[in-house]
Design an enzyme around this catalytic site. Structure first.
Site, short mmCIF file in Angstrom:
data_model
loop_
_atom_site.label_atom_id
_atom_site.label_comp_id
_atom_site.label_asym_id
_atom_site.label_seq_id
_atom_site.Cartn_x
_atom_site.Cartn_y
_atom_site.Cartn_z
N ARG A 253 -6.94 9.48 -9.12
CA ARG A 253 -7.42 9.85 -8.17
C ARG A 253 -6.50 10.55 -7.36
NH1 ARG A 253 -6.60 7.56 -2.64
NH2 ARG A 253 -8.44 8.23 -1.60
N VAL A 254 -6.62 11.37 -6.20
CA VAL A 254 -5.63 12.08 -5.21
C VAL A 254 -6.26 11.08 -4.17
CG1 VAL A 254 -3.91 13.74 -4.46
CG2 VAL A 254 -4.30 13.30 -6.87
N GLY A 255 -5.50 11.21 -2.99
CA GLY A 255 -6.44 11.44 -1.41
C GLY A 255 -5.80 12.40 -0.63
N ASP A 256 -6.00 11.96 0.55
CA ASP A 256 -5.29 13.08 1.62
C ASP A 256 -4.02 13.12 1.12
OD1 ASP A 256 -5.69 10.18 2.50
OD2 ASP A 256 -5.19 11.74 4.60
N SER B 29 0.94 -0.86 0.14
CA SER B 29 0.36 0.18 -0.01
C SER B 29 1.05 1.82 0.25
CB SER B 29 -0.93 -0.12 0.90
OG SER B 29 -0.06 0.00 2.71
N THR C 119 -4.63 8.86 7.78
CA THR C 119 -4.53 7.67 7.73
C THR C 119 -6.45 7.45 7.63
OG1 THR C 119 -3.98 5.02 7.00
CG2 THR C 119 -4.07 5.21 9.45
N GLY C 120 -6.61 6.15 6.22
CA GLY C 120 -7.79 5.45 6.07
C GLY C 120 -8.23 6.55 4.79
N HIS C 121 -9.23 6.32 4.21
CA HIS C 121 -10.29 6.95 3.41
C HIS C 121 -10.23 8.68 3.51
CE1 HIS C 121 -12.51 3.48 4.48
NE2 HIS C 121 -11.82 2.95 3.28
N GLY C 122 -9.45 8.71 2.42
CA GLY C 122 -8.65 10.02 2.41
C GLY C 122 -9.68 11.04 1.59
N THR D 112 -1.61 3.90 4.70
CA THR D 112 -0.18 4.97 4.44
C THR D 112 0.50 4.92 5.40
OG1 THR D 112 -2.54 5.94 2.89
CG2 THR D 112 -0.56 7.32 4.12
N THR E 176 1.74 7.08 0.20
CA THR E 176 0.48 5.72 0.00
C THR E 176 0.58 5.65 -1.52
OG1 THR E 176 -1.17 5.01 0.44
CG2 THR E 176 -1.06 7.86 -0.05
N1 ASP Z 1 -5.85 7.96 3.19
C1 ASP Z 1 -4.87 7.11 2.09
C2 ASP Z 1 -5.69 7.26 0.69
O1 ASP Z 1 -6.43 7.98 0.57
C3 ASP Z 1 -4.77 5.47 2.17
C4 ASP Z 1 -4.82 4.60 3.74
O2 ASP Z 1 -4.91 5.89 4.37
O3 ASP Z 1 -5.50 3.78 3.93
O4 ASP Z 1 -5.07 7.49 -0.23
#
Ligand code: ASP
Length: 331
Positions: A216-219, A86, A239-242, A188, A206
């Site tokens: 797509r770009v996350g946080d 990841s 971390t998690g759903h960006g 991440t 990440t």
């Molecule tokens: N935050 C990351 C993203 O959304 C993924 C993650 O940290 O789980 O790309």
């Protein structure tokens, strides 16, 4: 492959760990009314791959190195590891089979650098640092980021490993995009550190959500969302759903809560409450969402909080390197 189901149950929660840290602080400073104990150096990073990453960061910090150098060295460990699927080399691809990486870095002087949707470069964090140090800009994306990396001598490589390719081909059979909470189809490494000089820095890198749309770009590469450092106050990473972290400008929010006097753990908790509230307002199911924050203040106090169980983070200070299970909202 690392799996976070094998948590190392070392210490209970950050508050308990904090007491230990205070007892082993290596510097004390006198303020007018009270003795303030500062724990430094110290480094924190997300998930259990943070344990190995912390070791590399500690190498720098324990020799009185700069927090900026420590966080870069630290996150390069999972970036280079093809079994960490990841982050960096070995990361899962997007739905077009392309490994696209996001990363950012921030130092004690609010210097920032970031890359997003970068392909073919094993160490996006070092490209982010080069953006910070060698360009008039703060963020480069896609082909522009790649061209810049190549101009700086970074090597073009194939980052798609066999395992990831196999999973992607499997995924294509149904093409159902549903990021799963606490299963390793994302994750991440975010790392924040306080060095012996009392300066803070952070890094975040990440491959993002597996099988995301191309582009797509996350946080994680967004300063203020996936990472924020204010050298007067503290640092935070996520971390998690960006998408959910970006929605609340998460890490800047955590640092602002610390500025208001909240402990790192309470600051993370407040930010998670914001995620919870907006999720309810938007009539989405909180069970489908994971967001986790870790935070560190100028005194070396730290904490974390997340939406649901399963998030852990690693802390390395003079006491050693420990994995801590984060406290969470959905009980
Ligand atoms: N935050 C990351 C993203 O959304 C993924 C993650 O940290 O789980 O790309």
């Amino acid at each position: 492959m690392t799996t976070r189901r094998n948590f190392i149950k070392t210490s209970a929660f950050a508050s308990a760990a904090l007491l230990v840290n205070k007892a082993t602080a290596n510097e004390e400073s006198m303020h007018t009314d009270a003795k303030v104990v500062i724990v430094k150096p110290i480094v924190l990073s997300t998930w259990n791959f943070g344990l190995n990453a912390n070791v590399a960061a500690w190498e720098v910090l324990s020799k009185n190195g700069r927090a900026l150098d420590a966080v870069e060295a630290g996150v390069k460990i999972p970036e280079a590891d093809p079994t960490e699927r990841s982050v960096g080399f070995g990361g899962r691809p997007d739905r077009d089979g392309r490994v696209t990486l996001d990363a950012c870095i921030m130092d004690e002087n609010a210097n920032i650098g970031s890359v997003a949707c970068l392909e073919h470069i094993k160490h996006p964090i070092s490209v982010a640092r080069a953006v910070m140090e060698k360009t008039p800009h703060v963020m480069l994306v896609g082909d522009g980021a790649l061209q810049f990396a190549l101009s700086q001598g970074f090597k073009k490589e194939n980052l798609l490993v066999e395992e990831s390719e196999k999973e992607w081909k499997e995924w294509l059979k149904n093409s159902n995009y549903k990021p799963i909470v606490n299963i390793e189809n994302h994750d991440t490494i975010g790392m924040i550190a306080l060095d012996a000089d009392g300066n803070l820095s952070g890094a975040c890198t990440t491959s993002g959500m597996a099988f995301k749309m191309h582009g797509r770009v996350g946080d994680s590469p967004i300063i203020g969302a996936g990472l924020y450092v204010d050298n007067e106050i503290g640092a935070a990473t996520a971390t998690g759903h960006g998408e959910e972290v970006i929605r609340i400008a998460g890490c800047h929010l955590v640092v602002e809560f610390m500025r208001q006097g909240k402990s790192p753990e309470d600051a993370c908790k407040e930010a998670v409450s914001r995620v919870v509230k907006l999720t309810a307002n938007r009539k989405k199911n909180l069970k489908d969402i994971q967001v986790g924050f870790i935070a560190l203040n100028k005194k070396g106090e730290y904490g974390s909080y997340c939406v649901q169980s399963g998030f852990n983070y690693a802390v390395y200070d003079a006491k050693g390197n420990n994995l801590i299970n984060a406290d969470y909202h959905l009980k």
